[in-house]
Every structure is written in structure tokens, then in C-alpha cells.
Design a protein around this motif. Structure first.
Motif, PDB file in Angstrom:
ATOM      1  N   GLY B 101       0.793  -1.239   0.000  1.00 30.96           N
ATOM      2  CA  GLY B 101       0.000   0.000   0.000  1.00 30.96           C
ATOM      3  C   GLY B 101       0.814   1.273   0.000  1.00 30.96           C
ATOM      4  O   GLY B 101       0.262   2.373   0.090  1.00 30.96           O
ATOM      5  N   LYS B 102       2.171   1.162  -0.104  1.00 30.27           N
ATOM      6  CA  LYS B 102       2.984   2.386  -0.133  1.00 30.27           C
ATOM      7  C   LYS B 102       2.762   3.137  -1.435  1.00 30.27           C
ATOM      8  O   LYS B 102       2.829   4.363  -1.487  1.00 30.27           O
ATOM      9  CB  LYS B 102       4.466   2.041  -0.024  1.00 30.27           C
ATOM     10  CG  LYS B 102       4.914   1.650   1.371  1.00 30.27           C
ATOM     11  CD  LYS B 102       6.430   1.427   1.403  1.00 30.27           C
ATOM     12  CE  LYS B 102       6.805   0.711   2.688  1.00 30.27           C
ATOM     13  NZ  LYS B 102       8.183   0.237   2.663  1.00 30.27           N
ATOM     14  N   PHE B 103       2.554   2.384  -2.499  1.00 34.71           N
ATOM     15  CA  PHE B 103       2.272   2.971  -3.808  1.00 34.71           C
ATOM     16  C   PHE B 103       1.054   2.284  -4.391  1.00 34.71           C
ATOM     17  O   PHE B 103       0.755   1.139  -4.071  1.00 34.71           O
ATOM     18  CB  PHE B 103       3.465   2.811  -4.763  1.00 34.71           C
ATOM     19  CG  PHE B 103       4.715   3.498  -4.299  1.00 34.71           C
ATOM     20  CD1 PHE B 103       5.741   2.777  -3.705  1.00 34.71           C
ATOM     21  CD2 PHE B 103       4.862   4.866  -4.431  1.00 34.71           C
ATOM     22  CE1 PHE B 103       6.895   3.410  -3.260  1.00 34.71           C
ATOM     23  CE2 PHE B 103       6.012   5.504  -3.987  1.00 34.71           C
ATOM     24  CZ  PHE B 103       7.024   4.780  -3.398  1.00 34.71           C
ATOM     25  N   SER B 104       0.367   3.010  -5.274  1.00 31.26           N
ATOM     26  CA  SER B 104      -0.779   2.408  -5.949  1.00 31.26           C
ATOM     27  C   SER B 104      -0.368   1.732  -7.246  1.00 31.26           C
ATOM     28  O   SER B 104      -1.142   0.975  -7.817  1.00 31.26           O
ATOM     29  CB  SER B 104      -1.838   3.474  -6.230  1.00 31.26           C
ATOM     30  OG  SER B 104      -2.322   3.999  -5.020  1.00 31.26           O
ATOM     31  N   ALA B 105       0.832   2.060  -7.732  1.00 31.76           N
ATOM     32  CA  ALA B 105       1.306   1.437  -8.979  1.00 31.76           C
ATOM     33  C   ALA B 105       2.822   1.503  -9.000  1.00 31.76           C
ATOM     34  O   ALA B 105       3.433   2.361  -8.345  1.00 31.76           O
ATOM     35  CB  ALA B 105       0.728   2.154 -10.195  1.00 31.76           C
TER      36      ALA B 105
END
Lengths: 250, 373
Positions: B101-105
Motif C-alpha cells: 500500500g505504499k504505492f498504488s502502482a
């Protein structure tokens, strides 16, 4: 429940004052209420009667002066005496969507009464107030007089030694008023101290002691008979009207 | 001292009052279903500033650096907020960051991207340039926004003719539908609305009818009253949450990936924080009319700042901090994590901690404000 070792007055107010914004509701009031008496706080509307009661039961903090009830300073000392104090507020203050008996059970639970003991006491009060037949009815369906009876019953559940009744007979018929007063006298004879407010001056003749208030100040106090003798009138109403017209009489 | 028995007497009384009011009872039971149907059929919101990581291992070739060109175009695209992990993390670590969940992509540019594309365009090689795109699929709006932004940068850089092997991998809840995505938010919103309304109205009525004064003249303490409300309304919150969950499952076949017990833990703690807030707000209202005004305010703030309809990251930066103090933000975050990703309790501890803090603050505040004239 009496407080042992405390032979002083049930209530002592010393130069107590309370304002709401620019309005001084209680102004330097000093008075005492002796234990085992019916003490009336009389006065017209906005005399400061209800504010005085609220100061006595710790619901309001005074701006100056002090209130001592059953030996405890108010408002911080109220929790220590809550079990000995019963309050019948102005305007019934019941849960209108609950039934009569549900109200009684709820307030009994808040006084830590439960089980058969609570039921016995509730049944006693239903019989005393003659409201057994309406026990299961929602409060909002009851007449004003019946609601007053329920309200009084809620304040008596835990057999308090000190009772505050704010306008207990307002809106009820003369017959019921007589029933209430008979009961108040029986409570007094059993050692309960009763402080009540009323603006029905003639009713105050039944009190052991009265304090007349006007605009938050004490106008006069004493036994009804003694006040009538002092000012030379046949009724308390005449005494009060005279004192109100003359201003504050020292 | 507060007493459990006295508090339970208050809780029983609250539940009796509500059950005797047919309209309120119908509202509690029917409203969540209506809510699920309405919002399950609607969709809205715009997306921006989606946190996207990239690792650009592409090297320049004959003066061209296609990977860098695409990154430059993406940097100017408001839909994504790029973080360069080149040289800092491995491919696997970047993919794990999306999982966590740190980045969405995460966009991974292969080392020979530019060389392969240019040679292929000249007919000198039949090898394609490779770009891998990993997407967190638990938020379809965000996944769609990133994909579109990326495809536009590719198309603007490479044109229509290119030997590009674009590999898109969806992570987490691969078969997610819109209604699956919205179900946690709907549950949280339903609980919020009913908790706030009921707690506001009941406490205002206590003041208005004088029963609050009578209660506080007994042995009951203010904390007895607050705890009693929380117990009574907490149970109602659980009922509402259950109705929304069951309705979502039966009507829209919503699937819960994680633990149902954890879902209920989130619902109950969120309900208690809403109830505490409702009781505290009632201290600032003298009558029902004033109390009612708090309701749309609370609801609209919750809708717009919680990530319910619009991802928080897509809001202007200066507005995003508002979401940090909105309880629904944390409810939606926790419920999405549990229901869509199957996250365990360790993944939602910060959300649960927020509810406990709100409960503590509002309980103390509510108790102190009660009975004040």
C-alpha cells in the motif's frame, strides 16, 4: 439515611450569588434549612427559587459565597450525598416514550436498587401514589396530575433524607394537592427534610418555615405564623405583597 | 465511580426507547438497505496525485532515452505523483511496496528499452522493448487513472508504431468490481449517519425534557451516562453494519476477503467514536433544531474528505490534512484493507488506534460538557 455526627442544618447558604450574563438570579443569599422540616422557598416568577435549588444540589457553581448540604460543600461534595438526596425537578422530567413503570425501574437502577428490593419499593410507591392501574402506560399518555405523581415517586425511590421539590404542585387539582401535602407531612414526621419551591403563597402556609425571595434576594424568612404576626397580616400572601411593594426589608 | 450495572441500565433504557419508536426502528432497519442499493448503483469522483513508483533501468541509445522521455511526460501529468526508486530498490521490492500500500502502482522500465525499440523500428531487431506496470487493483478508480496516464505517456512518446511489450499485472483483488470497492465505504457511512443522528437526538432530548438533570441528581455519574450511551448505540451500530454487510452480499454478491470478526471490530470501534462525537456535539446545541444542523455538516465532511467517493490523494494537497481528523477516513481504510485485501489486524492497527483516541477524547469531553448551564 441520616448523616451521623452531623447535627448542623441540612442546608446552609452563605452570601451565595449566581448570575447568567447580565441577570443576577441569586444575589448574596444567606439562609439555613433545619433538618426534619418542610421549608418553603417562595416568590414570584424569576425570584431565583429554581436557581437556589440548583445551587443547593450542585447543579450550578456559585459565582461567590458557599452552599453546604448535609455537611458537604457544593458542588464538588454532591456525589457523597447523592444517595441521601431526592430531587423532583420542575416540569416532571420523565422519559415520555417509556412506560410509567419503566421510568421507575430506570431511576431505581441509577440509585443502585435492584432485584426484589427495588420491586417492593416500586410497588409501594405505585400504591401510595395510586397509579398502579396505569403502570404500563407510556408517560406521554398520562394526565398532568399523574405525571406529577410519577415524578414524585421517582424522587422517593431510595427513601432520601433530604428532598428537593421544585414546584411540586403546579398544574394539579386541589384534591391531589391535599394528597401530596398529607404525604409531605408524613415524610417530615418520619425525619425527612423537605425543601420546596412554590409561587402559590397560600400553599406555603403549610410549611414549617418559609423564605421569601424577590429578584434573587431574601426578603424575609421565618415560620408562617411568626411572619404574619411580625407584619400584622392574616395571610402570608398579604405579607409577601407588602414586602414586595416596600422593597427589601431588613 | 462509574458502575457497569448503572451503565447497563442506561443502555437498556436507550434500546427500549428506540424500539418503542416505530419510525426510528424502521429507519435503523430499512435505511441501510436503501443506502446500499443507492450507492451501489452510483459512481463518481476524479482521481489525481496517485502515488506511483518507477524504476528506470533504461539506458540512452544513440542520443535517445525513451524511458526518461516517458517519465518526463508522466511527471507533468496531475493524475500521478511519481517517486523515483531507480538504484534504491529492486524490482521485487517495488512490487512489494504496491502490495503493502505504499504505492498504488509501480512502473518498471527494462534496461534495453530504448535500444530495442529503436532497432526494431529500423528493422534491425525483432526484440521488443519491455515496460512492466503493476497495479493495486483494490481501487478501480486509481488503477484506471494510472493506466490511462501511462498509456498516454507511451503513446505521446512512441507514437502508434512501436515494438513495445507492455505487461500489465493487477495485484490484490484481481476480480474487483465497483460495488466491491464501495461496499466498505457504504458500511462505514451507514454506521456514521445513524450513530451521529441517534446519539445527537437522544442527548438533546435528555436536556430538553429535563431528564438529564434528574439523572445527574441520582448516584449516576456523567461517565455512567456516556458509557451507557456507548453500549446501547454500539449495539445499534453493529446491527446497522450487519444489515449493510448482509445486504451487500445478498444483493450484489460482495465478497469479504478477510476476517469477519475484524470487520465487526472495526465497525464497533468506529461506532463508538461516532457516538462519542455525537454526544459531544450535542453539548453545542440547545435544542433539536440546532442539533440537526450538525448532521449534514458531519456527513458532507465525511463524504468528501474520507476517500469514500474521491481518493484522498486526488484532493489538493492543502485539503488532504482534513481527512486525517475524519473518523470515516480510518473506517474506510480499515474496512477496505480487511474486506478487499484480506489484511490482518496488524495492518489496521493505526486505524484502530485512531478510533480509541477519538473515543477517549470524546468520552471525556462529553462527560465534562454534560449538565453544563
Amino acid at each position: 439515611m441520616a448523616h451521623r455526627g452531623d447535627d448542623g442544618p441540612a442546608v446552609r447558604l452563605e452570601r451565595i450569588s449566581k448570575s447568567f450574563g447580565p441577570v443576577k438570579a441569586v444575589d448574596g443569599l444567606s439562609m439555613e434549612v433545619r433538618k426534619g422540616t418542610i421549608h418553603g422557598l417562595l416568590g414570584p416568577n424569576a425570584a431565583g427559587k429554581t436557581t437556589t435549588i440548583k445551587l443547593m444540589i450542585g447543579k450550578l457553581k456559585p459565582d461567590s459565597g458557599s452552599a453546604t448540604v448535609l455537611g458537604q460543600a457544593m458542588p464538588e461534595g454532591y456525589p457523597k450525598i447523592a444517595a441521601s438526596v431526592g430531587v423532583m425537578p420542575q416540569g416532571q422530567a420523565l422519559y415520555s416514550d417509556l412506560s410509567l413503570i419503566q421510568n421507575l425501574h430506570f431511576f431505581a437502577a441509577l440509585q443502585d436498587m435492584r432485584g426484589p428490593g427495588a420491586k417492593t419499593r416500586i410497588d409501594e410507591l405505585l400504591k401510595l401514589m395510586r397509579i398502579e392501574d396505569e403502570a404500563d402506560r407510556a408517560v406521554y399518555t398520562l394526565s398532568g396530575g399523574t405525571k406529577q405523581r410519577v415524578s414524585l415517586a421517582c424522587s422517593l425511590l431510595h427513601s432520601p433524607s433530604l428532598l428537593f421539590l421544585d414546584e411540586p404542585t403546579v398544574g394539579i387539582d386541589p384534591l391531589l394537592r391535599r394528597v401530596f401535602w398529607d404525604y409531605f407531612r408524613r415524610l417530615r414526621d418520619g425525619g425527612t427534610t423537605i425543601i420546596m419551591t412554590t409561587h402559590y403563597i397560600q400553599e406555603a402556609e403549610n410549611c414549617d418555615f418559609v423564605s421569601l425571595l424577590r429578584e434573587g434576594r431574601l426578603v424575609a424568612d421565618g415560620e408562617p405564623a411568626e411572619l404574619k404576626r411580625r407584619y400584622g397580616y392574616d395571610t402570608l400572601e398579604e405579607v409577601f405583597v407588602k414586602l414586595s411593594e416596600a422593597g427589601i426589608d431588613g | 465511580m462509574a458502575s457497569v450495572r448503572r451503565s447497563m441500565a442506561v443502555a437498556r433504557r436507550v434500546l427500549t426507547q428506540i424500539s418503542r419508536d416505530r419510525r426510528t426502528t424502521a429507519f435503523v432497519l430499512i435505511f441501510p438497505v436503501v443506502f446500499v442499493v443507492m450507492f451501489g448503483l452510483a459512481f463518481g469522483g476524479t482521481v489525481g496525485n496517485v502515488k506511483t513508483a518507477y524504476i528506470n533501468n533504461d539506458s540512452s541509445f544513440q542520443g535517445a532515452h525513451l524511458g526518461a522521455d516517458m517519465v518526463a511526460k508522466l511527471s507533468n501529468d496531475s493524475r500521478v505523483s511519481l517517486t523515483n526508486l531507480t538504484g534504491l530498490e529492486s524490482y521485487n521490492q517495488a512490487i512489494q511496496d504496491v502490495h503493502d500500500g505504499k504505492f498504488s502502482a509501480a512502473i518498471l522500465f527494462d534496461g534495453n528499452l530504448t535500444m530495442n525499440i529503436l532497432l526494431a523500428s529500423r528493422g534491425l531487431s525483432n526484440q521488443s522493448g519491455v515496460i512492466e506496470l503493476f497495479l493495486d487493483n483494490t481501487n478501480p478508480q486509481i488503477a484506471s487513472a494510472v493506466t490511462q496516464a501511462f498509456q498516454e505517456s507511451v503513446s505521446n512518446t512512441l507514437g502508434s508504431k512501436s515494438s513495445l511489450d507492455l505487461q500489465v499485472t493487477k495485484l490484490l483483488n484481481v476480480d474487483l468490481r465497483q460495488v466491491d470497492f464501495f461496499a466498505p465505504g457504504i458500511m462505514g457511512f451507514g454506521v456514521l449517519v445513524l450513530s451521529i443522528i441517534l446519539s445527537l437526538m437522544i442527548t438533546i432530548r435528555e436536556r430538553k425534557e429535563g431528564t438529564l438533570g434528574r439523572v445527574l441528581s441520582t448516584r449516576a455519574t456523567k461517565m455512567d451516562l456516556v458509557l451507557g450511551y456507548m453500549m446501547g448505540f454500539g449495539l445499534i451500530g453493529l446491527v446497522v453494519g450487519t444489515i449493510v454487510l448482509v445486504s451487500s452480499i445478498l444483493i450484489f454478491n460482495v465478497v469479504v476477503q478477510g476476517s469477519l470478526l475484524l470487520v465487526y471490530l472495526v465497525v464497533i470501534l468506529f461506532t463508538e467514536s461516532c457516538v462519542g462525537l455525537g454526544i459531544l456535539l450535542s453539548a453545542f446545541a440547545r435544542n433539536e433544531f440546532q442539533a440537526v444542523q450538525f448532521i449534514p455538516i458531519t456527513i458532507f465532511i465525511s463524504i468528501f474528505f474520507s476517500g469514500f467517493l474521491i481518493p484522498i490523494g486526488s484532493m489538493p494537497g492543502w485539503l488532504q490534512p482534513v481527512s486525517y481528523v475524519v473518523p470515516l477516513t480510518y473506517a474506510i481504510d480499515a474496512l477496505r484493507n480487511v474486506m478487499l485485501k484480506g489484511t490482518g489486524i496488524e495492518g489496521i492497527l493505526s486505524d484502530l488506534a485512531f478510533f480509541l483516541i477519538v473515543m477517549a477524547i470524546t468520552m471525556v469531553g462529553a462527560a465534562r460538557s454534560m449538565g453544563k448551564e
